[in-house]
Design an enzyme around this catalytic site. Structure first.
Site, PDB file in Angstrom:
ATOM      1  N   SER A 124      -1.416  -7.304   1.685  1.00 33.24           N
ATOM      2  CA  SER A 124      -0.134  -7.885   1.248  1.00 33.24           C
ATOM      3  C   SER A 124       0.071  -9.249   1.884  1.00 33.24           C
ATOM      4  CB  SER A 124       0.982  -6.945   1.698  1.00 33.24           C
ATOM      5  OG  SER A 124       2.236  -7.579   1.582  1.00 33.24           O
ATOM      6  N   TYR A 149       5.655  -1.403   8.303  1.00 33.21           N
ATOM      7  CA  TYR A 149       4.821  -1.471   7.089  1.00 33.21           C
ATOM      8  C   TYR A 149       3.854  -2.661   7.186  1.00 33.21           C
ATOM      9  CZ  TYR A 149       3.511  -2.999   2.390  1.00 33.21           C
ATOM     10  OH  TYR A 149       2.792  -3.455   1.307  1.00 33.21           O
ATOM     11  N   LYS A 153      -0.522  -2.980   7.527  1.00 29.63           N
ATOM     12  CA  LYS A 153      -1.459  -3.811   6.737  1.00 29.63           C
ATOM     13  C   LYS A 153      -2.300  -4.681   7.684  1.00 29.63           C
ATOM     14  CE  LYS A 153      -0.297  -2.488   2.593  1.00 29.63           C
ATOM     15  NZ  LYS A 153      -1.141  -1.506   1.935  1.00 29.63           N
TER      16      LYS A 153
END
Ligand code: NAD
Ligand code: UD1
Length: 339
Positions: A124, A149, A153
């Site tokens: 992302s 989150y 990643k």
């Protein structure tokens, strides 16, 4: 070539499945449906007229995944199976670290034990963090993430880089998505968030279909041209095509490669609302609210590398994104629940 899509029943996975099947590749979907529905897999089969091998399994369940990989013998794995709600990740950090990181490690272990050497990863733009200049370029350092989150990643990218360093036959492609929106033009598959949507476009679509009264625009006092945040929205079918190119690239190259998948063209929240209204002839009620914690004023991709190396380029317009979103939502007002 056969591709195993971990989390392939989800929003991006199902669209990628269509793209891969239409290109003549075979697809295996493994999903525990924690944020999706088996109906999506049926719809992928309807759209393509092709059979999809699918398994209900948790990617963290190593014994089961090993069995599935031995049985299906994929050439490449694409890892979509992540939890992705930023706010929820702040409340449930351990759940996020467990799911996102454990799934990655399990897939790597099963690949090592079955001799699969290509891995494509759903990363992302969030890994660029808050400190890089815009547009984001792949060579920039990974920044400081503002939520668990984002950190998952960041950490998964690191794990994959280390794995590729230790095994010179492994090929890892990290795809850094910007803001995927839209749906397949058939209107049969699309984004189907559970509960109140966190992301802009599904929220707009639910206002349009009458499930929500109005959109709240988070902040109109940013230092941007109309005061609302700007993002790089990309049609999910363009993104899906990026996966096809990445799978082909991984088959012929070793080591780690990183690609931004965005259009390079930012739009503001107000521009998105206006474009949706214009493309579909529907008024979207909105009001301005306070800024959302953790939102950056604006960011977008420099996508030159994907164009140059993968020969990938977006083809869809903002109008396509708005029209296809609405086509999906109006045909499936309650998402996949309609079946
Ligand atoms: P999604 O939630 O629709 O798809 C993820 C799929 O993985 C779901 O079908 C879910 O049921 C499945 N899944 C999750 N954990 C699993 C597990 N342990 N075992 C088996 N299946 C599991 O999300 P999406 O929008 O399609 O995103 C796919 C990937 O792309 C995610 O990793 C996400 O973080 C990443 N990503 C998404 C966006 C976005 O805006 N949608 C942006 C950047 C990155
Ligand atoms: C968010 C995540 C990002 C993640 C991405 C894809 C945050 C801070 N970032 O990106 O880490 O990779 O989703 O899942 O959550 N907006 C509104 N009203 C709404 C919803 C959104 O005004 O009801 C605005 C937001 O303030 C933002 C823009 O719309 O300016 C886009 O929001 P969203 O779709 O959530 O994406 P990002 O915040 O860019």
């Amino acid at each position: 070539m056969k591709i195993l899509l971990a989390g392939g029943a989800g929003y991006i996975g199902s669209h990628t499945a269509v793209e891969l099947l239409n290109a003549g590749l075979e697809v295996v979907i493994v999903d525990n449906y924690c944020n999706s529905s088996p109906v999506a897999v049926k719809r992928v089969e309807e759209i393509t007229g092709k059979k999809v091998e699918s398994f209900e399994a948790d990617i963290k369940d190593k014994a089961k995944i090993l069995d599935i990989m031995k049985q299906t013998k994929p050439d490449c794995v694409i890892h979509f199976a992540g939890l992705k709600a930023v706010g929820e990740s702040v409340k449930l950090p351990i759940t996020y670290y467990r799911n996102n990181i454990d799934t990655t490690i399990t897939l790597l272990e099963c690949m090592a034990e079955t001799g699969v050497k290509s891995f494509v990863f759903s990363s992302s733009a969030t890994v660029y963090g808050e400190e890089n200049d815009i547009p984001y370029v792949e060579t920039m350092r990974r920044g400081s993430c503002s939520n668990p989150y984002g950190w998952t990643k960041y950490m998964m990218e690191q794990i994959l880089e280390d794995a590729a360093k230790a095994d010179d036959k492994l090929s890892v492609v990290l795809l850094r998505y910007f803001n995927p929106i839209g749906a397949h033009e058939s209107g049969k598959i699309g984004e189907d968030p559970q509960g109140i949507p966190n992301n802009l476009m599904p929220y707009i679509a639910q206002v349009a279909v009458g499930r929500r009264d109005h959109l709240t625009i988070f902040g109109n006092d940013y230092n941007t041209k109309d005061g609302t945040c700007r993002r790089d929205y990309i049609h999910v079918m363009d993104l899906a095509n990026g996966h096809l190119k990445a799978v082909e690239y991984a088959a012929g190259n070793k080591g780690v490669s990183v690609f931004n998948l965005g259009t390079g063209q930012p739009y503001s929240v107000l521009e998105i609302v206006n474009a949706f209204e214009k493309a579909n002839g529907i008024e979207i009620k909105y009001e301005f609210g306070p800024r959302r914690d953790g939102d950056l004023p604006e960011f977008w991709a420099n996508a030159d590398k994907a164009e140059k190396i993968l020969n990938w380029k977006t083809t869809k317009t903002l109008e396509d994104m708005c029209r296809d979103t609405w086509n999906w939502q109006k045909n499936n007002p309650k998402g996949y629940e309609t079946e």
